[in-house]
Design a protein around this motif. Structure first.
Motif, PDB file in Angstrom:
ATOM      1  N   VAL A   1       0.359  -1.070   0.012  1.00 20.92           N
ATOM      2  CA  VAL A   1       0.266   0.076   0.088  1.00 20.92           C
ATOM      3  C   VAL A   1       0.885   1.266  -0.514  1.00 20.92           C
ATOM      4  N   PRO A   2       0.307   2.765  -1.144  1.00 20.00           N
ATOM      5  CA  PRO A   2       1.393   2.863  -0.794  1.00 20.00           C
ATOM      6  C   PRO A   2       1.440   4.052   0.192  1.00 20.00           C
ATOM      7  N   VAL A   3       2.318   4.753   0.563  1.00 18.59           N
ATOM      8  CA  VAL A   3       2.442   6.142   2.175  1.00 18.59           C
ATOM      9  C   VAL A   3       1.186   6.513   2.045  1.00 18.59           C
ATOM     10  N   GLN A   4       0.852   7.103   0.948  1.00 23.37           N
ATOM     11  CA  GLN A   4      -0.300   8.210   1.224  1.00 23.37           C
ATOM     12  C   GLN A   4      -1.530   7.920   1.560  1.00 23.37           C
ATOM     13  N   LYS A   5      -2.130   6.084   1.433  1.00 25.04           N
ATOM     14  CA  LYS A   5      -2.801   5.836   1.918  1.00 25.04           C
ATOM     15  C   LYS A   5      -3.171   5.266   3.075  1.00 25.04           C
ATOM     16  N   LEU A   6      -1.344   4.594   3.500  1.00 23.94           N
ATOM     17  CA  LEU A   6      -1.451   3.435   4.657  1.00 23.94           C
ATOM     18  C   LEU A   6      -1.293   4.730   5.342  1.00 23.94           C
ATOM     19  N   LYS A   7      -1.328   6.045   5.494  1.00 23.69           N
ATOM     20  CA  LYS A   7      -1.010   6.744   7.161  1.00 23.69           C
ATOM     21  C   LYS A   7      -1.825   7.259   6.537  1.00 23.69           C
ATOM     22  N   TYR A   8      -3.382   6.904   6.397  1.00 22.15           N
ATOM     23  CA  TYR A   8      -4.492   7.351   6.871  1.00 22.15           C
ATOM     24  C   TYR A   8      -5.758   6.692   7.668  1.00 22.15           C
ATOM     25  N   TYR A   9      -4.665   4.566   7.570  1.00 17.49           N
ATOM     26  CA  TYR A   9      -5.452   4.014   8.349  1.00 17.49           C
ATOM     27  C   TYR A   9      -4.098   3.032   9.131  1.00 17.49           C
ATOM     28  N   ARG A  10      -2.965   3.390   9.135  1.00 12.64           N
ATOM     29  CA  ARG A  10      -2.031   2.928  10.452  1.00 12.64           C
ATOM     30  C   ARG A  10      -1.148   4.194  10.582  1.00 12.64           C
ATOM     31  N   ASN A  11      -0.910   4.050  11.776  1.00 13.98           N
ATOM     32  CA  ASN A  11       0.077   5.511  12.730  1.00 13.98           C
ATOM     33  C   ASN A  11       1.714   4.766  12.238  1.00 13.98           C
ATOM     34  N   ILE A  12       2.044   5.161  11.355  1.00 13.12           N
ATOM     35  CA  ILE A  12       3.400   5.079  10.300  1.00 13.12           C
ATOM     36  C   ILE A  12       4.313   6.069  11.571  1.00 13.12           C
ATOM     37  N   SER A  13       4.345   6.487  12.532  1.00 13.29           N
ATOM     38  CA  SER A  13       5.093   7.229  13.608  1.00 13.29           C
ATOM     39  C   SER A  13       5.001   5.775  14.801  1.00 13.29           C
ATOM     40  N   GLU A  14       5.001   4.436  14.742  1.00 13.87           N
ATOM     41  CA  GLU A  14       5.050   3.950  15.150  1.00 13.87           C
ATOM     42  C   GLU A  14       6.529   3.613  14.962  1.00 13.87           C
ATOM     43  N   ALA A  15       6.825   1.965  16.264  1.00 20.80           N
ATOM     44  CA  ALA A  15       8.456   1.855  16.147  1.00 20.80           C
ATOM     45  C   ALA A  15       8.326   0.246  14.878  1.00 20.80           C
ATOM     46  N   SER A  16       7.338   0.032  14.340  1.00 21.28           N
ATOM     47  CA  SER A  16       7.539  -1.066  13.289  1.00 21.28           C
ATOM     48  C   SER A  16       7.355  -0.657  12.424  1.00 21.28           C
TER      49      SER A  16
ATOM     50  N   PHE B   1      27.956   2.196  -2.276  1.00 16.93           N
ATOM     51  CA  PHE B   1      26.954   1.400  -2.999  1.00 16.93           C
ATOM     52  C   PHE B   1      25.545   2.054  -2.885  1.00 16.93           C
ATOM     53  N   HIS B   2      24.604   0.383  -3.410  1.00 21.34           N
ATOM     54  CA  HIS B   2      23.412   0.541  -3.806  1.00 21.34           C
ATOM     55  C   HIS B   2      22.349   0.298  -2.874  1.00 21.34           C
ATOM     56  N   THR B   3      21.228   1.175  -2.629  1.00 18.84           N
ATOM     57  CA  THR B   3      20.189   0.055  -1.691  1.00 18.84           C
ATOM     58  C   THR B   3      18.385   0.806  -2.476  1.00 18.84           C
ATOM     59  N   ALA B   4      17.762   0.294  -1.655  1.00 21.23           N
ATOM     60  CA  ALA B   4      16.458   0.445  -2.280  1.00 21.23           C
ATOM     61  C   ALA B   4      15.999   1.902  -1.531  1.00 21.23           C
ATOM     62  N   ARG B   5      14.929   2.430  -2.317  1.00 25.22           N
ATOM     63  CA  ARG B   5      14.580   3.805  -2.094  1.00 25.22           C
ATOM     64  C   ARG B   5      14.765   4.088  -0.208  1.00 25.22           C
ATOM     65  N   HIS B   6      13.779   2.271   0.053  1.00 25.50           N
ATOM     66  CA  HIS B   6      13.436   2.221   1.400  1.00 25.50           C
ATOM     67  C   HIS B   6      12.668   1.371   0.966  1.00 25.50           C
ATOM     68  N   MET B   7      12.038   0.690   2.424  1.00 24.76           N
ATOM     69  CA  MET B   7      12.152  -0.353   2.902  1.00 24.76           C
ATOM     70  C   MET B   7      10.972  -1.011   2.088  1.00 24.76           C
ATOM     71  N   SER B   8       9.951  -0.508   2.011  1.00 23.17           N
ATOM     72  CA  SER B   8       8.876  -1.140   1.027  1.00 23.17           C
ATOM     73  C   SER B   8       8.784  -1.807   0.088  1.00 23.17           C
ATOM     74  N   GLN B   9       8.802  -3.094  -0.857  1.00 21.81           N
ATOM     75  CA  GLN B   9       8.599  -3.743  -1.937  1.00 21.81           C
ATOM     76  C   GLN B   9       8.328  -2.738  -3.250  1.00 21.81           C
ATOM     77  N   LEU B  10       7.538  -1.824  -2.657  1.00 21.95           N
ATOM     78  CA  LEU B  10       7.518  -1.532  -3.392  1.00 21.95           C
ATOM     79  C   LEU B  10       8.250   0.463  -4.107  1.00 21.95           C
ATOM     80  N   TYR B  11       9.447   0.110  -3.725  1.00 24.44           N
ATOM     81  CA  TYR B  11      10.508   1.179  -3.947  1.00 24.44           C
ATOM     82  C   TYR B  11      11.550  -0.601  -4.473  1.00 24.44           C
ATOM     83  N   ILE B  12      11.321  -1.522  -4.505  1.00 21.86           N
ATOM     84  CA  ILE B  12      13.140  -2.720  -4.605  1.00 21.86           C
ATOM     85  C   ILE B  12      13.310  -1.611  -5.985  1.00 21.86           C
TER      86      ILE B  12
END
Length: 457
Positions: free
Chosen positions: A269-284, A343-354
């Motif tokens: 789920v893209p972050v724009q939608k995710l943050k409406y349903y989940r508290n993305i500031s939580e440690a998880s 070195f290289h990394t993905a932009r974010h941990m989410s698979q959407l940015y792999i």
């Protein structure tokens, strides 16, 4: 008229210390009896005689000096009984008589405990400073866990935090040790709440916790401990393997199912939608300090060659002073580029940015010349400095980075974790015995640069 004659001083102060030490050993004319009693069984373990006048000279408020009687009783836990004679001899004799004391990793707990119980504040405060130096000495983690248990027993929050920080920063090695399974459930829970755990990845931490539960037969702890595992930070491949490979999943399927579904939601789920349903500031939703090649790089710090000196010779290159040829191979030559890693990394941990990767460049600049030789911008006023930067790309305003540098000592343990600010961090000289949080007497061997992306609320 004043004559300007030279005189000579007879100074026997060095012998004074030895004389006081002999006074304690011989017990000559001692007038104060100290009785040591074991806490567990009330048995008298030791009797000693000291000089009340010597103790009376100390004004730090310790209970022995304040005693109004000639008989003083010390109540000591049984595990510290073997150090009691040393405490009386070295604390009473060498500290009170000569103000010297020797403390090592084996004795620091008991000496700190005795000093705290009997108000010898100077020694207690000295022990507080020693913990940082002593903890790295034991590769088995046995003494570190003993000190942590002691800190909990006496409610010493300062020492407890030191031990927890050492466990967190060195969790990769700690989780593979035998002592890992000796942690109490409450202690493991306290450790898992931290974001500064240094581990290969979250799946590796999950496996270590699962094995702890199995080895200790603590099924009642599964829900509590798994609530601290950050399943969102695992890859989809790791998540899908849990139902098939976890020894706990079949029995505790209900506990795992909800957490696995939320983790897959995070990856889809893209972050724009995710943050409406989940508290993305939580440690998880935030990573720990992951050392896998997917999110970090290790930069080895070269050591100057033995006998290296800073002799220079004139060369025709703009008349500059250039080091001799044989000095060019040393790691800290100011005319070489700074040590670096790419070195290289993905932009974010989410698979959407792999597939949305970033290119990172890590440098360790010991001086301005080495920085300039690396073909990078060098606006720094202070050196050494470590930098971690990424190539310019389309910015995503929903993602930020809390990158960090791990200072690795002896290729064995992490002595310090430094936050990156504006892509850089000023560091002490690494080829010296710099005072990091945990002592590194033999010098730093490498730096690990860690990328830590997170969603902005």
């Amino acid at each position: 008229r004043i004559e300007n004659f030279f005189g000579y001083r007879l100074d026997l102060t060095a012998e004074f210390s030895n004389s006081l030490n002999r006074l304690y050993i011989t017990r000559s004319n001692c007038d104060m009896n100290i009785t040591v009693i074991a806490l567990e069984n009330g048995k008298v373990e030791l009797r000693s005689c000291v000089h009340s006048l010597i103790f009376a000279m100390h004004t730090d408020g310790n209970l022995i000096s304040k005693s109004q009687t000639k008989i003083f009783r010390m109540i000591v836990s049984k595990d510290c009984v073997k150090f009691v004679n040393d405490f009386i001899r070295y604390i009473a004799a060498l500290y009170f008589y000569t103000r010297k004391i020797y403390i090592n990793l084996s004795s620091v707990k008991c000496i700190h405990n005795l000093a705290s119980d009997y108000g010898v504040t100077a020694i207690r405060d000295y022990c507080d400073k020693l913990f940082y130096k002593l903890l790295p000495q034991d590769q088995s983690f046995k003494h570190q866990l003993e000190l942590y248990n002691y800190a909990e027993a006496v409610e010493d929050s300062f020492l407890k935090e030191i031990c927890l920080k050492y466990f967190a920063w060195n969790c990769e090695a700690f989780s593979k040790s035998v002592v890992w399974y000796e942690m109490a459930g409450e202690e493991l829970d306290a450790l898992l709440q931290r974001s500064d755990i240094v581990i290969e990845n979250e799946f590796r931490l999950f496996q270590a916790v699962e094995q702890w539960v199995i080895e200790n037969e603590r099924a009642e702890m599964v829900d509590l401990l798994m609530s601290k595992i950050r399943f969102h930070m695992m890859s989809p491949e790791q998540l899908v393997s849990i139902p098939y490979n976890s020894n706990l999943y079949e029995v505790f399927q209900g506990i795992f199912t909800t957490r696995l579904l939320e983790a897959f939601e995070f990856h889809s789920v893209p972050v724009q939608k995710l943050k409406y349903y989940r508290n993305i500031s939580e440690a998880s939703y935030h990573p720990r300090i992951y050392t896998s090649p997917d999110w970090s790089t290790l930069l080895h710090i070269p050591t100057p060659a033995p006998g290296f000196n800073h002799s220079y010779t004139h060369q025709p290159f703009y008349g500059a002073l250039v080091p001799y040829r044989e000095q060019l191979d040393t790691g800290y030559n100011p005319y070489h580029p700074s040590p670096s890693s790419f070195f290289h990394t993905a932009r974010h941990m989410s698979q959407l940015y792999i597939s949305n990767t970033l290119s990172w460049s890590a440098h360790y600049h010991t001086n301005a010349q080495g920085c300039r030789n690396s073909n990078v911008i060098c606006p720094y006023d202070t050196y050494p400095v470590a930098t971690l930067s990424t190539a310019p790309s389309r910015q995503d305003n929903s993602i930020a980075y809390q990158n960090q540098i791990l200072i690795v000592c002896e290729d064995r343990y992490i002595s310090f974790v430094q936050d990156m600010k504006n892509s850089s961090a000023v560091l002490p000289l690494l080829n010296t015995t710099a005072l990091f949080l945990f002592a590194c007497s033999s010098g730093v061997t490498s730096l690990r640069f860690v990328v830590r992306p997170y969603y902005i609320q």
